[in-house]
Scaffold this motif. Sequence first.
Motif, PDB file in Angstrom:
ATOM      1  N   TYR A   1     -85.294 -24.987 -24.396  1.00 28.91           N
ATOM      2  CA  TYR A   1     -84.943 -23.522 -26.130  1.00 28.91           C
ATOM      3  C   TYR A   1     -86.405 -24.051 -26.606  1.00 28.91           C
TER       4      TYR A   1
ATOM      5  N   ASN B   1     -75.644 -22.197 -30.511  1.00 29.45           N
ATOM      6  CA  ASN B   1     -76.164 -20.334 -30.882  1.00 29.45           C
ATOM      7  C   ASN B   1     -75.843 -19.179 -29.925  1.00 29.45           C
ATOM      8  N   SER B   2     -76.330 -20.140 -29.008  1.00 26.96           N
ATOM      9  CA  SER B   2     -77.340 -19.069 -28.011  1.00 26.96           C
ATOM     10  C   SER B   2     -76.508 -18.524 -26.647  1.00 26.96           C
TER      11      SER B   2
ATOM     12  N   LYS C   1     -79.169 -24.523 -31.178  1.00 25.31           N
ATOM     13  CA  LYS C   1     -79.729 -23.814 -31.107  1.00 25.31           C
ATOM     14  C   LYS C   1     -78.123 -23.414 -29.468  1.00 25.31           C
TER      15      LYS C   1
END
Length: 690
Positions: free
Chosen positions: A609, A627-628, A624
């Motif tokens: 990531y 949100n991913s 991260k």
Amino acid sequence: MKEIKVALVGQPNVGKSHLINSISGATLHVGNFSGVTVEKKEVEFVRDGYKIKLIDLPGTYSLHTYTPEEDVTKKFLLNEEYDLILNVVDSNQIEKNLVFSFQIADLGRPMAIAFNMYDEYSRQGGEIDTDKFFKLTNIKAENVSAKEKFGLEELFQKVIKAYEEKNIPKIYYSETVEETIENLKPFIKDCDKFSKRFVAIRLLEDDEDIYKIIHEKPWFADLMPELKKSKDILRGEYSEEDTKTILFEERLALAKGIVTQIAKKAKKETLTEKIDKILIHPILGLPIFLFVMWAIFQLTFSLGAVPMDWIDAGFNIFGSWVGNAMPESMIKQALVEGVIPAVGAVVMFLPNILILFLGLNLLEQTGYMARAAYVMDGVLKRFGLQGRAFIPLVSGFGCSVPAYMAARTLKNPKDRLITMLVIGFMSCGARLPIYVLLVSAFFAPSLQGDVMFAIYLGGALTGLIVAKILRIVLFKGEPEPFVMELPKYRFPKIKAVIFDLWVKTKLFLRKAGVFIGITAFGIWFLSAYPRADIVKKYEPLIQSANANQKEVLANKMQQEILENSYIARVGKLMVPFTKPLDLGWKEDVSLLVGLAAKEAVVGTMSELYGIGEADETSKALIEKIKNSMPFTAAVAMIIIVMFYSPCVAAMSTFYAEVPQWAWRIFYTVYPNVFAYIAAFIGVSLIKLFS
């Protein structure tokens, strides 16, 4: 000189061997029982004109055998020639031991009992009236101490007397059971050397060995309907389906009744006994245990979160220092962008792991873990596991490797194998960082401790259900009865606790520093190459761009390198297979690395990531991922981590402990198939109700 051949029997740890060693003038012979590798000890000595030959049989709790050693004892008692049974009983556990005494008394052979460890019992104010015991049972007995060598000469005088007088035990059960036995006796004709009473009792207890002996008898067919009818009567009277349990409870009740008449128990109630009244209470015991485990997981999460930021900040400072100190090179890139952030992301969870280990260690050292096994025996038995399986299963929460080793305490091969096949469902400490990462990203802080407890409890419950299925489908039969000595409660030794935590910390850091460091370097390399063409394309653009555009272009270049890297190609091959679980190639690769070591999963995710920059924090990884990844993918990943194969080290230990290739292959395949199906069901349910 006339010889008296004596079968020396007793439960494990009652001091039989100690008694043999304490007989003065005895000659010891050591060999093996015929056809097996079980050690056989014989001693011979002379008393009162008799040559007494003692044959020490392996310790056993019952004539319902579960281990090769117990089978040796049963076969000897049923098939071999001997004159008398000498039963050694632990005076401190007199009721429990007499249950077995009364079972072998059913053989109808001359018998004597040695109440061993009487020195300890008497020091606590206890007394045993052996004369009254003889009047009640027709079994001659003597209080002895093999350790302090008293009572032994008197014991063998009574052995000789019992032989000369042919003292057959007179043990009678309740009226209902006795009537059932009497009803069966007319249907039992010739039955070799066994009495009709013994055959009737063993048939009521479903003794397969006795079934085999009488199966070819001409009266067998007439007996079976009456036997079924007798069992039905017992089941109806006692509201219990298992007639073995009915006979066990009969003997236990008989033992309690006789002990009340012959023994004077210790006057004072010990602190251990007072505490046990609460902690192993039939109703309160299980809720208390579950509360204790829940509290440990709450502390693991809440207290463990405190130093995480400090460790995270420390690795960031260290990464920045290394970045400033080293000249530009591939090594510097690998260290700053790959190895240091990945190792830091794992070490950050060390406090959580140590708190969990500390909790389990304190339970062990205080003596509560043995009580927990006792409390859980009733639960485990319902799932086809033996109570002693609790210890390796709980050890599995720490690390699967010692858990597989701890399964050696299960003597029955079936019980041991079932336990080992489900240990992987107990989430080891190495999986904790993965759970913490995903739970932190997708659940509110107020729920995170409860979710963690649910993950661990869910894994354990699933393991129990799988054990039950294995017991029904592949390992038919009842688990071995659970017998465990409960140690006294004691304060934990601080030095031992600190030393144990230090050893675990050292092992964890070594693994994080070496194995995860090497893995992180390999993952970084595979995710950073090939890059020449992409760098060649972006470098002129970055050099000619302004400050703001440079950063955008640099990020775009890194993203393109990652998307076309070697590791991305591997991960993308797995995508069609894991797409139904909403997983992407980064999660696929992380899980794949987890088969080698679960500790490496978080580090791999950190690397893939792109959380490797010096100004990033591990909290950025949480953001991260949040949100991913879709929520369904996070749930799928948690479920897969809960159930799929343990690490390479754990699997190697399993292979070493289980020599059969069929079970090795089975254990290599089924957890992964199970994990995929469970994750698919979990994702489907979320989509269905969302």
